[in-house]
Scaffold this motif. Structure first.
Motif, PDB file in Angstrom:
ATOM      1  N   PHE A 236      -2.493   8.916  -8.763  1.00 33.21           N
ATOM      2  CA  PHE A 236      -2.834   8.114  -7.596  1.00 33.21           C
ATOM      3  C   PHE A 236      -2.609   8.900  -6.295  1.00 33.21           C
ATOM      4  N   LYS A 237      -1.489   9.597  -6.213  1.00 31.55           N
ATOM      5  CA  LYS A 237      -1.196  10.374  -5.002  1.00 31.55           C
ATOM      6  C   LYS A 237      -2.220  11.485  -4.811  1.00 31.55           C
ATOM      7  N   ARG A 238      -2.603  12.111  -5.914  1.00 29.80           N
ATOM      8  CA  ARG A 238      -3.574  13.191  -5.805  1.00 29.80           C
ATOM      9  C   ARG A 238      -4.932  12.654  -5.353  1.00 29.80           C
ATOM     10  N   ALA A 239      -5.357  11.538  -5.926  1.00 32.84           N
ATOM     11  CA  ALA A 239      -6.655  10.964  -5.565  1.00 32.84           C
ATOM     12  C   ALA A 239      -6.691  10.549  -4.100  1.00 32.84           C
ATOM     13  N   VAL A 240      -5.631   9.939  -3.631  1.00 34.97           N
ATOM     14  CA  VAL A 240      -5.567   9.525  -2.222  1.00 34.97           C
ATOM     15  C   VAL A 240      -5.589  10.744  -1.304  1.00 34.97           C
ATOM     16  N   ALA A 241      -4.903  11.802  -1.717  1.00 33.48           N
ATOM     17  CA  ALA A 241      -4.904  13.036  -0.920  1.00 33.48           C
ATOM     18  C   ALA A 241      -6.305  13.646  -0.846  1.00 33.48           C
ATOM     19  N   VAL A 242      -7.071  13.510  -1.929  1.00 32.72           N
ATOM     20  CA  VAL A 242      -8.449  14.027  -1.947  1.00 32.72           C
ATOM     21  C   VAL A 242      -9.339  13.222  -1.020  1.00 32.72           C
ATOM     22  N   GLY A 243      -9.008  11.933  -0.869  1.00 35.22           N
ATOM     23  CA  GLY A 243      -9.812  11.086   0.011  1.00 35.22           C
ATOM     24  C   GLY A 243     -10.458   9.900  -0.660  1.00 35.22           C
ATOM     25  N   THR A 244      -9.962   9.511  -1.840  1.00 32.07           N
ATOM     26  CA  THR A 244     -10.543   8.346  -2.501  1.00 32.07           C
ATOM     27  C   THR A 244     -10.360   7.105  -1.644  1.00 32.07           C
ATOM     28  N   GLU A 245     -11.299   6.180  -1.766  1.00 32.18           N
ATOM     29  CA  GLU A 245     -11.255   4.952  -0.975  1.00 32.18           C
ATOM     30  C   GLU A 245     -10.764   3.759  -1.777  1.00 32.18           C
ATOM     31  N   MET A 246     -10.667   3.911  -3.094  1.00 32.65           N
ATOM     32  CA  MET A 246     -10.174   2.839  -3.955  1.00 32.65           C
ATOM     33  C   MET A 246      -9.564   3.432  -5.215  1.00 32.65           C
ATOM     34  N   LEU A 247      -8.487   2.815  -5.671  1.00 32.49           N
ATOM     35  CA  LEU A 247      -7.862   3.188  -6.935  1.00 32.49           C
ATOM     36  C   LEU A 247      -8.186   2.126  -7.976  1.00 32.49           C
ATOM     37  N   GLU A 248      -8.716   2.571  -9.120  1.00 33.11           N
ATOM     38  CA  GLU A 248      -8.931   1.671 -10.245  1.00 33.11           C
ATOM     39  C   GLU A 248      -7.789   1.861 -11.230  1.00 33.11           C
ATOM     40  N   LEU A 249      -7.219   0.757 -11.711  1.00 31.66           N
ATOM     41  CA  LEU A 249      -6.084   0.846 -12.625  1.00 31.66           C
ATOM     42  C   LEU A 249      -6.077  -0.345 -13.574  1.00 31.66           C
TER      43      LEU A 249
ATOM     44  N   ALA B  47       3.815   4.013 -14.396  1.00 25.84           N
ATOM     45  CA  ALA B  47       4.094   3.423 -13.085  1.00 25.84           C
ATOM     46  C   ALA B  47       4.133   1.903 -13.183  1.00 25.84           C
ATOM     47  N   LEU B  48       4.927   1.301 -12.330  1.00 23.62           N
ATOM     48  CA  LEU B  48       4.903  -0.146 -12.155  1.00 23.62           C
ATOM     49  C   LEU B  48       3.873  -0.498 -11.094  1.00 23.62           C
ATOM     50  N   LEU B  49       3.235  -1.642 -11.237  1.00 26.57           N
ATOM     51  CA  LEU B  49       2.234  -2.046 -10.250  1.00 26.57           C
ATOM     52  C   LEU B  49       2.845  -2.160  -8.860  1.00 26.57           C
ATOM     53  N   LYS B  50       4.065  -2.669  -8.787  1.00 20.12           N
ATOM     54  CA  LYS B  50       4.688  -2.825  -7.475  1.00 20.12           C
ATOM     55  C   LYS B  50       4.943  -1.468  -6.813  1.00 20.12           C
ATOM     56  N   GLU B  51       5.187  -0.424  -7.599  1.00 23.70           N
ATOM     57  CA  GLU B  51       5.365   0.914  -7.048  1.00 23.70           C
ATOM     58  C   GLU B  51       4.066   1.415  -6.417  1.00 23.70           C
ATOM     59  N   VAL B  52       2.955   1.116  -7.081  1.00 24.19           N
ATOM     60  CA  VAL B  52       1.651   1.533  -6.556  1.00 24.19           C
ATOM     61  C   VAL B  52       1.356   0.781  -5.262  1.00 24.19           C
ATOM     62  N   PHE B  53       1.635  -0.515  -5.246  1.00 21.97           N
ATOM     63  CA  PHE B  53       1.416  -1.301  -4.031  1.00 21.97           C
ATOM     64  C   PHE B  53       2.272  -0.777  -2.877  1.00 21.97           C
ATOM     65  N   GLU B  54       3.524  -0.443  -3.179  1.00 18.34           N
ATOM     66  CA  GLU B  54       4.423   0.050  -2.132  1.00 18.34           C
ATOM     67  C   GLU B  54       3.975   1.400  -1.594  1.00 18.34           C
TER      68      GLU B  54
ATOM     69  N   ILE C 129      -4.679   0.998   0.692  1.00 25.64           N
ATOM     70  CA  ILE C 129      -5.757   1.451  -0.184  1.00 25.64           C
ATOM     71  C   ILE C 129      -6.248   0.282  -1.046  1.00 25.64           C
ATOM     72  N   PRO C 130      -7.528  -0.060  -0.996  1.00 23.88           N
ATOM     73  CA  PRO C 130      -8.050  -1.098  -1.899  1.00 23.88           C
ATOM     74  C   PRO C 130      -7.812  -0.729  -3.358  1.00 23.88           C
ATOM     75  N   MET C 131      -7.578  -1.736  -4.174  1.00 22.91           N
ATOM     76  CA  MET C 131      -7.308  -1.487  -5.590  1.00 22.91           C
ATOM     77  C   MET C 131      -8.134  -2.400  -6.479  1.00 22.91           C
ATOM     78  N   ASN C 132      -8.562  -1.831  -7.578  1.00 25.97           N
ATOM     79  CA  ASN C 132      -9.398  -2.503  -8.570  1.00 25.97           C
ATOM     80  C   ASN C 132      -8.554  -2.653  -9.835  1.00 25.97           C
ATOM     81  N   ILE C 133      -8.159  -3.873 -10.159  1.00 23.89           N
ATOM     82  CA  ILE C 133      -7.204  -4.102 -11.243  1.00 23.89           C
ATOM     83  C   ILE C 133      -7.894  -4.747 -12.432  1.00 23.89           C
TER      84      ILE C 133
END
Length: 314
Positions: free
Chosen positions: A54-67, A132-139, A144-148
């Motif tokens: 997740f950290k790597r994708a955000v650093a690249v410039g992703t606009e949404m994380l799917e998990l 990872a815990l979901l709450k860790e990703v949210f924190e 960042i928009p997320m697709n769950i």
């Protein structure tokens, strides 16, 4: 004569509303628009569904994380695609049988489901291979928009995910659901304020509504249509051999019925986003956007970022 008049009137009204759907329906006001979506955080460039990815994708410039989410024995919402841990860890245990602290680490080499014969091979660092815990990703990614993807039909899981979304004030920046219609309907009933995916049943109905002319008249509670580019299934590892003629017929039929720019334009005019998954090649990215996709989901965030940069410059 009356029948011709009625049918003609219906067809004309359907055509007008199909092109201008806001004459009948209020346009949905989704608060994010994402072209670049990282599937499992970018499974081709990091250990899938981990903070590392997740950290790597955000650093690249992703606009949404799917998990993807499951529930552990001690009631923690953990981010994982598989319920059984054998593929990802080598341990033949279900997540629901273990407490969070007892979950094993991901294997150093992980297969990439939508890139046959490819594996992600990362570092030996244990921290990079931790669930990872979901709450860790949210924190970590509050903006960042997320697709769950709610992976199992579990009322407790759905309720806990909803509560976390509300706790972290993410209702407007989250979309959830599953291919399974029962799960998706439970999600909507539990929290209708979270953006909603089309289930497979609803996608089928969407096709029926399209070809009967009913679609412009039908209200849609969903905000996001997520579909696969049919051609990718012919090269994906799956239990059905791809050389079977029946499978190819089914894939080509889906392609002919669903891959319709007019449909995607209609949905976008109603404020519904259209995402294609999981695309990992430049020609697939191009095909999706040519068809009218709002965004593309990929295992390779860097590859998609380079394509979008090139695409926007042309």
């Amino acid at each position: 004569m009356l029948l011709y008049t009625v049918v003609g009137g219906y067809m004309l009204t359907s055509m007008i509303l199909f092109k201008y759907p806001t004459l009948l329906h209020k346009k949905k006001q989704v608060k994010f628009l994402c072209q670049h979506i990282s599937h499992r955080g970018g499974a081709g460039e990091g250990y899938e569904n981990t903070m590392y990815a997740f950290k790597r994708a955000v650093a690249v410039g992703t606009e949404m994380l799917e998990l993807d989410c499951h529930l552990t024995k001690d009631g923690e919402v953990v981010v994982s695609h598989d319920h059984n841990l054998f593929r990802s860890t080598g341990a033949n245990k279900n997540i629901s049988e273990l407490n969070y602290k007892d979950l094993p680490l991901l294997k150093p080499c992980l297969p990439i489901d939508f890139d046959p014969d490819a594996e992600y091979i990362g570092t030996e660092k244990e921290e990079d291979r931790k669930f990872a815990l979901l709450k860790e990703v949210f924190e970590a990614f509050p903006n960042i928009p997320m697709n769950i993807d709610i992976k199992v039909n579990d009322d407790q899981l759905i309720t806990k995910v909803s509560n976390l979304v509300k706790e972290y004030n993410r209702e407007d920046y989250t979309v959830w659901g599953n291919f399974n219609d029962e799960i998706t309907q439970k999600c909507y009933k539990t929290n209708p304020n979270i953006n909603l995916l089309f289930s497979m049943r609803r996608v089928t109905l969407l096709i029926v509504f399209l070809y009967t002319g009913l679609l412009p008249f039908i209200p849609l509670k969903e905000t996001h249509l997520e579909i696969f580019l049919p051609s990718i299934y012919l090269r994906r590892k799956c239990p059905i051999p791809t050389y079977l003629p029946l499978e190819k017929i089914i894939i080509h039929t889906i392609s002919a019925l669903l891959m319709r720019p007019c449909l995607f334009n209609h949905l976008r005019a109603r404020g519904i986003h259209v995402y294609f998954w999981v695309l990992n090649r430049e020609e697939e990215f191009q095909k999706a956007f040519d068809l009218g996709a709002s965004g593309v989901m990929t295992d390779y965030p860097t590859k998609l970022k380079l394509f979008l940069t090139k695409y926007s410059d042309e």
